[in-house]
Design a protein around this motif. Structure first.
Motif, PDB file in Angstrom:
ATOM      1  N   ALA A   1       0.832  -1.200   0.000  1.00 40.37           N
ATOM      2  CA  ALA A   1       0.000   0.000   0.000  1.00 40.37           C
ATOM      3  C   ALA A   1       0.866   1.250   0.000  1.00 40.37           C
ATOM      4  CB  ALA A   1      -0.905   0.003   1.233  1.00 40.37           C
TER       5      ALA A   1
ATOM      6  N   ALA B   1      -0.772  -5.654  -3.416  1.00 36.24           N
ATOM      7  CA  ALA B   1      -0.410  -4.474  -2.626  1.00 36.24           C
ATOM      8  C   ALA B   1      -0.960  -4.648  -1.214  1.00 36.24           C
ATOM      9  CB  ALA B   1      -0.955  -3.204  -3.267  1.00 36.24           C
TER      10      ALA B   1
ATOM     11  N   THR C   1      -6.542 -12.175  -0.750  1.00 37.16           N
ATOM     12  CA  THR C   1      -5.592 -12.093  -1.859  1.00 37.16           C
ATOM     13  C   THR C   1      -5.774 -13.254  -2.826  1.00 37.16           C
ATOM     14  OG1 THR C   1      -4.006 -10.879  -0.506  1.00 37.16           O
ATOM     15  CG2 THR C   1      -3.141 -12.045  -2.435  1.00 37.16           C
TER      16      THR C   1
ATOM     17  N   GLU D   1      -4.255  -5.482 -10.333  1.00 37.78           N
ATOM     18  CA  GLU D   1      -3.828  -5.163  -8.972  1.00 37.78           C
ATOM     19  C   GLU D   1      -4.775  -5.814  -7.984  1.00 37.78           C
ATOM     20  OE1 GLU D   1      -2.245  -0.686 -10.186  1.00 37.78           O
ATOM     21  OE2 GLU D   1      -3.756  -0.920  -8.618  1.00 37.78           O
TER      22      GLU D   1
ATOM     23  N   TYR E   1      -5.737  -5.814  -4.014  1.00 34.48           N
ATOM     24  CA  TYR E   1      -5.591  -5.179  -2.705  1.00 34.48           C
ATOM     25  C   TYR E   1      -6.929  -5.267  -1.983  1.00 34.48           C
ATOM     26  CZ  TYR E   1      -7.323  -1.312  -5.622  1.00 34.48           C
ATOM     27  OH  TYR E   1      -8.029  -0.548  -6.512  1.00 34.48           O
TER      28      TYR E   1
ATOM     29  N   LEU F   1      -8.084  -0.534   1.362  1.00 31.25           N
ATOM     30  CA  LEU F   1      -7.026   0.271   0.751  1.00 31.25           C
ATOM     31  C   LEU F   1      -7.509   1.140  -0.407  1.00 31.25           C
ATOM     32  CD1 LEU F   1      -3.890  -2.046   0.610  1.00 31.25           C
ATOM     33  CD2 LEU F   1      -4.571  -0.403   2.356  1.00 31.25           C
TER      34      LEU F   1
ATOM     35  N   ARG G   1      -5.318   3.718  -2.725  1.00 34.38           N
ATOM     36  CA  ARG G   1      -5.084   3.489  -4.158  1.00 34.38           C
ATOM     37  C   ARG G   1      -5.577   4.670  -4.981  1.00 34.38           C
ATOM     38  NH1 ARG G   1      -3.075   3.671  -7.982  1.00 34.38           N
ATOM     39  NH2 ARG G   1      -2.781   2.168  -9.662  1.00 34.38           N
TER      40      ARG G   1
END
Length: 249
Positions: free
Chosen positions: A139, A180, A207, A217, A219, A223, A227
Motif C-alpha cells: 500500500a 499491494a 488475496t 492489482e 488489494y 485500501l 489506491r
C-alpha cells in the motif's frame, strides 16, 4: 490467473506472506518451489508441507539469480508462475541522515532483485502456454510512510515497473499481477500484535480471491482510498495518512 495446475516459484517463501501464499497454493494442488537465504528455514517449510521444494537464493546477488534461474528451468520445465515476494523494511529518517548501505540493500532486495529474477526467467515464461508474474509491492507504493521513506520508494518503483512490464507483455501469454498488502501481522516489522495490522489468514484469503481474477492489482477493500490517492491533493493526503499512522493504537 489460473489457480491450479501451476508450477510456482515464490521468493521470500520461508515466513510471513510468502510462506502463507506458498501453503495456500500448495493446498490447491500446485507444485510450489520456495526460495530463501537460509536452508534451515527452507527445510522447515518443506517438512511441514510435504511436496514443497526449497531453493537457496540470495536475491541481492546477480550470479546467484542466474544460477537459480538455470536450475529452476532445468529441474522444473513446467514453471509458469513467478511470485516476487522477498522484501525487507528497515525504518529510516528522511529528516536526518540516511544510511546509504541500508538504502542500497533495500533497493537490491525490493526492486533490483525482482527485476533481475524476472528478466532471467521471462524467456522461459513466455514459452509456456500460460504464465503469470506477480509482484508483491505494498500500500506504501501508493502513499508513502515517512518513517520508511526508502522502503516506500522501492515499492513505488516496483509498482511503476510492473505497470511498464504489463504493457510490454500485453500481446503475449504472460500476465502481470501486483499484490499491494496493507499492514499485515507478520514479522516483517515490529508490532504484529497491533490491532491496526490485518490478520495474515484474512489477508491471504482475500488475496487468493483477487488473484483468481484477471485484476492487474490485488488489494483489500480498505485500501481503496490509498489506491485512489487524490492527484494534486496528495500532499495533504500523505500528511494526514502519516499523522494517523504515527498515533498510538
Amino acid at each position: 490467473m489460473h489457480m491450479t495446475d501451476n508450477t510456482i516459484f515464490i521468493t521470500g517463501g520461508t515466513s510471513g506472506i510468502g510462506r502463507a501464499l506458498a501453503e495456500a497454493f500448495h493446498a490447491l494442488g500446485n507444485k510450489v518451489i520456495i526460495a530463501g537465504r537460509r536452508k534451515a528455514l527452507l527445510d522447515e517449510v518443506a517438512a511441514a508441507n510435504p511436496g514443497i521444494v526449497g531453493v537457496e537464493l540470495n536475491i541481492d546477488d546477480a550470479a546467484d539469480i542466474a544460477r537459480v534461474a538455470a536450475q529452476l528451468t532445468a529441474d522444473h520445465p513446467g514453471l509458469n508462475v513467478l511470485i516476487n515476494n522477498a522484501g525487507i523494511m528497515p525504518f529510516d529518517d528522511a529528516a536526518g541522515r540516511i544510511d546509504l548501505a541500508t538504502s542500497e540493500a533495500i533497493l537490491r532486495t525490493n526492486l533490483l532483485g525482482p527485476i533481475a529474477l524476472t528478466s532471467a526467467l521471462i524467456g522461459h515464461l513466455r514459452a509456456q502456454p500460460r504464465a503469470t508474474v506477480i509482484y508483491n509491492t505494498s500500500a506504501l507504493a501508493f502513499v508513502p510512510l515517512a518513517s520508511a521513506a526508502v522502503y516506500s520508494a522501492s515499492k513505488a518503483a516496483l509498482h511503476s515497473y510492473a505497470l511498464s512490464q504489463r504493457y510490454a507483455l500485453r500481446d503475449t501469454k504472460v500476465t502481470v499481477q501486483e499484490i499491494a498488502p496493507p499492514w499485515v501481522a507478520t514479522d516483517l516489522v515490529p508490532g504484529k500484535e497491533d490491532p491496526r495490522a490485518m490478520p495474515l489468514d484474512a489477508f491471504i484469503a482475500a488475496t487468493m480471491q483477487g488473484l483468481a481474477t484477471e485484476a492487474p492489482e490485488v488489494y483489500v477493500e480498505a485500501l481503496q482510498g490509498l489506491r485512489d490517492n487524490p492527484g494534486s491533493k496528495e500532499h495533504a493526503f500523505v500528511h494526514g495518512f502519516n499523522a494517523l499512522m504515527s498515533t498510538a493504537a
